[in-house]
Design a protein around this motif. Structure first.
Motif: not given
Length: 650
Positions: A450-457, A627-637, A641-650
């Motif tokens: 998973h991506h290090p900032d992804q909600p789901a591991h 597709f060939h590769g890994n796919v993590g969380d997918i969200r459709i709103v 959203l601002s970048t501060k609201e992305f799934l990577t937000h801190r």
């Protein structure tokens, strides 16, 4: 070959500027007591009243939090200070000091510390050190952070030698007002300094020319007392160059491996470096020409070992400095070698020799060192793992679909045809697994990657492609609410992706992470750049360097708007986001907007009421690649959203 080094001034060699040291033996052990507190020996140095008169010198103000910072290194300046010969010239060194101070506040340099590598004088004479005192008073007057150490031309014997003009002038008492001084051994010849940079504390050990067992024990204790600090070891003699300087430019052989441990260097390696994984970089002078090598320590990690010395060059090096530009974002140390004294001169008035030495280039003096800082320091600074976040926390206002892949299957096990992955938004846009004929059973598997900032591991690992067509993908149901959504007021689509090393442009290019079924032709689309067979929405990876592309047919046009990103390297997780504010569409990679975001109105997404595909892409109504590769969380709103609201937000 010969080893070029400077002979000790106290030996019976007259005033020779050159000599040869072969396998210098460790001097006899002294009786110093190990300690970490400051040991003040000799009198307080008489700082020159005129040391900081120059109105040209700025303030010492490095940024301790910036992820880019610079360590300045100054090697053997001995030929500027030969007091017993009435030959002293402070100007070059003072000009370098001004440069260091002025560039502490320059964000392009952000010099946080300066380390001198010894041989401050040629003769260890009190007259020479009186002038050294005046030069270094410039650093003191501005609160600059620095370290010094004794070279063989500054002292004789080992660190049990007692009082000397060096210790009286440059001993621990000099640093009593320094914010970075962390103490010395009882002899005063070995000192420790801690500077702040990139949000971390960094330890510099400035070790004597010849250190006794007590000195090594003190250094080991200092490291143990600061178990989470990266350590830079500075000393005068450690490695020497195994190539000669009989031609110029130097024929350096392999510039990344043209240095070897000296005889004394072997002792330092065995007694201090090898078993202390915190030591990642060593710097020494004494020998020439410059060189470097990398050795594996007992933990199997790299120790970068560098010699830098220009005393044999024009004007004894002229106070030349080497700048180690640390960049923790790029995981690189960029090294350059400059002479501020010459750079401060009018270019038109420089002599030919001066012009040649303003900047020293070539692979031994100007180079880059890749270092994965987190990985290299992980044994003593564990990399914090961002914990997984519950799905409920990511259901922001307007969430239409949220798919994630944790807690549903053991990593490495396959998903089977007909299996369901639920839409965690509660909107009913569940996904169903579809396998193409002739596809291997493990073409879609659960993964813990998973991506290090992804909600789901967790993620899904797709093994799809063409030639021949194969793979397993997912689809929303025929009556899923998402199928009819046109997002007239805006939208945000986010996902995480990683491509493997065997990704191939011919077999895997243009595969979609996410797409909407229904061809452009069936929707009546036409005009420039229109392909009537392509899907109405496709979030894909191109065949041209793995560039992400969001190609979509908006409601207000008969032709597509296409957002292009830059090439994505393999084996690295990427967060991708598409944001439409109701008028314009922007693609983001790792929270940064890409260059090719068209300034064209693109309102909503055209729909024929057909399903969405995850990992599938169709042409003319039929799936043509998976597709060939890994796919993590997918969200459709359904809003921007601002970048501060992305799934990577801190």
């Amino acid at each position: 070959m010969s080893i070029h080094g400077d002979t000790p001034s106290q030996e019976s060699t007259g005033h020779s500027r050159r000599g040869f040291l072969r396998n210098a033996a460790l001097a006899g052990a002294g009786a110093a007591t190990v300690g970490t507190g400051a040991s003040v020996l000799g009198g307080t140095p008489a700082f020159a009243a005129d040391a900081a008169k120059s109105g040209k010198t700025g303030m010492w103000r490095p940024d301790p939090t910036a992820l880019q910072f610079t360590l300045a290194v100054m090697p053997d300046t001995q030929f500027l200070y030969w007091g017993s010969q009435d030959s002293v010239n402070r100007t070059p060194q003072e000009e370098s000091f001004r440069y260091i101070i002025d560039n502490s506040g320059n964000p392009d340099n952000n010099i946080v510390f300066m380390a001198h590598l010894g041989d401050m004088t040629q003769d260890a004479d009190p007259l020479s050190f009186k002038q050294v005192d005046k030069a270094f008073a410039l650093l003191d007057a501005h609160g600059a952070a620095y370290s010094v150490l004794a070279g063989n031309h500054d002292v004789s014997g080992d660190d049990s030698r007692g009082d000397t003009p060096y210790l009286q002038t440059m001993g621990p008492q000099r640093f009593k007002r320094s914010k970075t001084f962390a103490g010395s051994d009882p002899t005063g010849y070995n000192t420790a300094h801690i500077f702040q940079a990139a949000g971390h504390s960094w330890l510099v050990l400035a070790m004597d020319w010849r250190t006794t067992d007590q000195g090594f024990a003190w250094a080991n204790d200092v490291i143990k007392a600061h178990p989470k600090m990266p350590v830079i070891l500075t000393t005068h003699d450690l490695v020497y160059s195994n190539y000669d300087d009989n031609v110029f430019p130097y024929e350096s052989g392999d510039p990344e491996n043209n240095a070897v441990l000296s005889g004394y260097g072997e002792t330092v390696w065995d007694k201090l470096i090898n078993d202390n994984d915190q030591i990642f970089l060593t710097l020494n002078g004494h020998y020439w020409p410059p060189a470097r090598t990398t050795k594996k320590n007992a933990a199997g990690n790299d120790v970068h070992m560098h010699i830098t010395n220009y005393q044999n060059r024009y004007f004894g090096g002229g106070g030349m400095i080497r700048l180690y530009h640390f960049d923790l974002t790029r995981n690189t140390i960029d090294v350059e070698t400059i002479n501020p004294w010459i750079l401060a001169q009018d270019p038109e008035s420089r002599t030919e020799l001066a012009a040649e030495h303003a900047r020293i280039t070539g692979p031994v003096d100007n180079f880059s060192m890749p270092i994965d800082f987190e990985k290299r320091f992980s044994s003593f600074i564990p990399v914090p793992v961002r914990p997984a976040r519950p799905a409920a926390r990511e259901l922001v206002k307007g969430t239409m679909a949220y798919w994630r892949f944790d807690g549903q299957g053991a990593p490495g096990t396959a998903l089977t045809a007909g299996q369901t992955i639920h839409d965690l938004s509660g909107k009913g846009n569940d996904l169903t697994v579809v396998t193409l004929p002739g596809t291997a059973a493990d073409a879609l598997t659960w993964s813990a990657d998973h991506h290090p900032d992804q909600p789901a591991h967790a993620s899904l690992k797709f093994v799809g492609g063409r030639n021949p067509l194969h793979g397993t993908y997912l689809t929303t149901g025929a009556k899923a609410p998402l199928n009819a959504e046109t997002f007239k007021s805006g939208y945000t689509i986010e996902t995480f992706v990683m491509m493997p090393l065997d990704w191939d442009a011919g077999n895997n290019g243009w595969a979609a992470i996410l797409s909407r079924r229904g061809s452009a032709g069936d929707a009546g689309k036409h005009g420039k750049n229109t392909d009537p067979n392509e899907p109405l929405v496709q979030f894909a990876i191109s065949n041209n360097g793995r560039e992400p592309q969001f190609n979509h047919y908006p409601l207000n046009d008969t032709y597509p708007t296409t957002n292009w990103g830059h090439g994505l390297v393999e084996l690295k997780w990427w967060h991708l986001a598409v944001v439409n504010d109701g008028r314009y569409t922007k693609l983001y990679v790792e929270g940064a907007p890409v260059v090719d975001n068209p300034n064209r109105e693109s309102i909503g997404l055209t729909s024929l009421g057909l399903p969405w595909l995850v990992g599938g892409h169709e042409s003319a109504g039929a799936v043509d690649i998976v597709f060939h590769g890994n796919v993590g969380d997918i969200r459709i709103v359904n809003r921007a959203l601002s970048t501060k609201e992305f799934l990577t937000h801190r």
